[in-house]
Design an enzyme around this catalytic site. Structure first.
Site, PDB file in Angstrom:
ATOM      1  N   ARG A 149      -8.127  -0.799   6.257  1.00 15.80           N
ATOM      2  CA  ARG A 149      -7.789  -1.011   7.873  1.00 15.80           C
ATOM      3  C   ARG A 149      -6.345  -0.939   8.218  1.00 15.80           C
ATOM      4  NH1 ARG A 149      -8.656  -5.172  12.079  1.00 15.80           N
ATOM      5  NH2 ARG A 149      -7.610  -6.707  10.805  1.00 15.80           N
ATOM      6  N   ARG A 157       1.777  -7.789  -3.145  1.00  7.19           N
ATOM      7  CA  ARG A 157       0.982  -7.512  -4.353  1.00  7.19           C
ATOM      8  C   ARG A 157       0.165  -6.259  -4.183  1.00  7.19           C
ATOM      9  NH1 ARG A 157      -1.513 -11.289  -1.484  1.00  7.19           N
ATOM     10  NH2 ARG A 157      -3.732 -10.976  -1.010  1.00  7.19           N
ATOM     11  N   CYS A 173      -5.727   1.494  -2.821  1.00  7.88           N
ATOM     12  CA  CYS A 173      -4.769   2.650  -3.117  1.00  7.88           C
ATOM     13  C   CYS A 173      -3.912   2.796  -4.194  1.00  7.88           C
ATOM     14  CB  CYS A 173      -3.961   2.992  -1.676  1.00  7.88           C
ATOM     15  SG  CYS A 173      -2.689   1.803  -1.326  1.00  7.88           S
ATOM     16  N   CYS A 186      -2.252  -3.102  -3.695  1.00  5.93           N
ATOM     17  CA  CYS A 186      -3.450  -3.024  -2.944  1.00  5.93           C
ATOM     18  C   CYS A 186      -4.370  -2.442  -4.315  1.00  5.93           C
ATOM     19  CB  CYS A 186      -3.292  -1.942  -2.037  1.00  5.93           C
ATOM     20  SG  CYS A 186      -4.934  -1.445  -1.150  1.00  5.93           S
ATOM     21  N   CYS A 243       0.785  -1.122   0.016  1.00  8.61           N
ATOM     22  CA  CYS A 243      -0.010  -0.159  -0.071  1.00  8.61           C
ATOM     23  C   CYS A 243       0.816   1.320  -0.175  1.00  8.61           C
ATOM     24  CB  CYS A 243      -0.649   0.326   1.256  1.00  8.61           C
ATOM     25  SG  CYS A 243      -2.244  -1.119   1.060  1.00  8.61           S
ATOM     26  N   CYS A 295      -3.797   4.962   2.503  1.00  7.99           N
ATOM     27  CA  CYS A 295      -4.646   3.995   1.941  1.00  7.99           C
ATOM     28  C   CYS A 295      -5.723   3.681   2.936  1.00  7.99           C
ATOM     29  CB  CYS A 295      -3.840   2.583   1.844  1.00  7.99           C
ATOM     30  SG  CYS A 295      -5.121   1.260   1.460  1.00  7.99           S
TER      31      CYS A 295
END
Ligand SMILES: [Zn+2]
Length: 366
Positions: A60, A82, A87, A84, A53, A57
């Site tokens: 959570r 990988r 974001c 997000c 991220c 972002c």
């Protein structure tokens, strides 16, 4: 608690934060305040989800110990994260970045199907174009990226109760030979969190006296990650700190004293079961060897060749011996149950006399 355990006061180790740790702490403050635009951009990966991220972002907020920071998103991808979908860390509106982001998402969703043809079919571009754009933006070929994602998934499942076949399948390997081929290339610790030797982690440690000398144990947020026996607590703590060179160390609290008394109990009676979570870190091969060691029943021994046979690597006795020698969880990963074929004891990281004593105790309790 048995009376032989004398909990020691924390050895005099003062750990100063290095520059990396200070930087990570500043980044954590930015991340947790959800400030969207820091002056110096950075990226963060969440080890529990494998997602990369950018600060700000809306997803959570992760726990601090599960966050790894990266200067560039390329480093995050290379470590097996990988991007997000909320974001879009790669996406700076340049069409190449948008496409690279889609490619990364597709590969993450199809870890087993990483050849360029399927990718090209799914994306409606030529494979050459996809390869060029992805490599330019991320510094990795799509193939390499699929590979690190598979590896990362395997590391995430190590230590769970799945069989290695289940782990392979879930990670997207099409065959066990593909799995082992890709992993043979690892000679050192795996990518991502492991390679950084405890970076950003808080490790709790404690020491106690036992009838076999001083015992030092340490635990991460996941579980016990270090058990050593020796003569000299300070040296053992030095070794521990070198092993997790980038971690912050903190002294035990009340709850942790229960952990060290359990491990100390195991020294006195190695036949006991250890009811504590383990955080076992190593290459897939090392983990295989260590897992096989854990299957050797109390009171039994094997030689290196027998252990190599058990993990299906009859030609790998020397590599097996090396993996035994790099174990950092004395007793919990019972490498003391490995002896030479002629019955002599061979080496032991924590002293051959201790190995002899442990085996004798195990025989007695059988
Ligand atoms: Zn995100």
């Amino acid at each position: 608690m048995s009376s032989f355990i004398r909990l020691m006061t924390t050895p005099a180790v003062v750990i100063a934060m290095n520059n990396d740790q200070q930087l990570d702490l500043r980044r954590w403050e930015i991340l947790s305040s959800r400030a969207p635009c820091p002056d110096t951009p950075f990226f963060y990966g969440v080890i529990t989800t494998g997602i990369l991220c950018r600060p700000g972002c809306p997803s959570r907020r992760p726990r601090q110990e599960n966050v790894r920071f990266f200067d560039h998103y390329q480093d995050g991808l290379e470590a097996g994260y990988r991007p997000c979908k909320r974001c879009h860390p790669l996406d700076d509106n340049h069409p190449d970045n948008v496409l690279a982001s889609r490619i990364a998402e597709w590969i993450a969703a199809h870890p087993e199907d990483s050849d360029l043809k399927s990718l090209a079919a799914a994306m409606n571009y030529t494979s050459a174009h996809l390869h060029k754009v992805f490599s330019k933006v991320t510094g990795l070929s799509p193939f390499k990226y699929a590979k690190v994602l598979r590896q990362q998934r395997v590391y995430a499942s190590l230590g769970s109760s799945q069989t290695s076949t289940e782990v392979m399948e879930k990670a997207g390997y099409r065959s066990s030979s593909q799995f082992y081929d890709e992993f043979r290339q690892f000679s050192s610790l795996p990518p991502g969190s492991h390679r950084q030797a405890g970076k950003g982690e808080v490790i709790t440690f404690a020491a106690a006296d036992t009838s076999l000398g001083s015992l030092v144990i340490a635990a991460s947020a996941k579980g016990l990650c270090w058990i050593s026996l020796g003569e000299d607590v300070e040296k053992q703590v030095d070794d521990l700190q070198r092993h997790f060179a980038n971690a912050c160390f903190c002294p035990p609290d009340e709850g942790f004293n229960h952990w060290i008394s359990q491990v100390a109990g195991l020294v006195e009676d190695p036949a006991r079961s250890l009811d504590l979570p383990l955080d076992i870190r190593g290459t897939v091969f090392q983990c295989q060897v260590w897992e096989a060691l854990r299957q050797i029943p109390v009171g039994s021994t094997l030689d290196y060749q027998q252990l190599a046979d058990r993990i299906g690597k009859p030609g790998g006795a020397r590599a097996v011996a090396r993996a035994c020698a790099t174990n950092v969880l004395a007793l919990a990963v019972p490498c003391h149950r490995i002896i030479r074929r002629d019955g002599s004891l061979s080496g032991y990281r924590w002293g051959v006399e201790r190995k002899a004593a442990l085996l004798k105790r195990e025989k007695r309790s059988r």
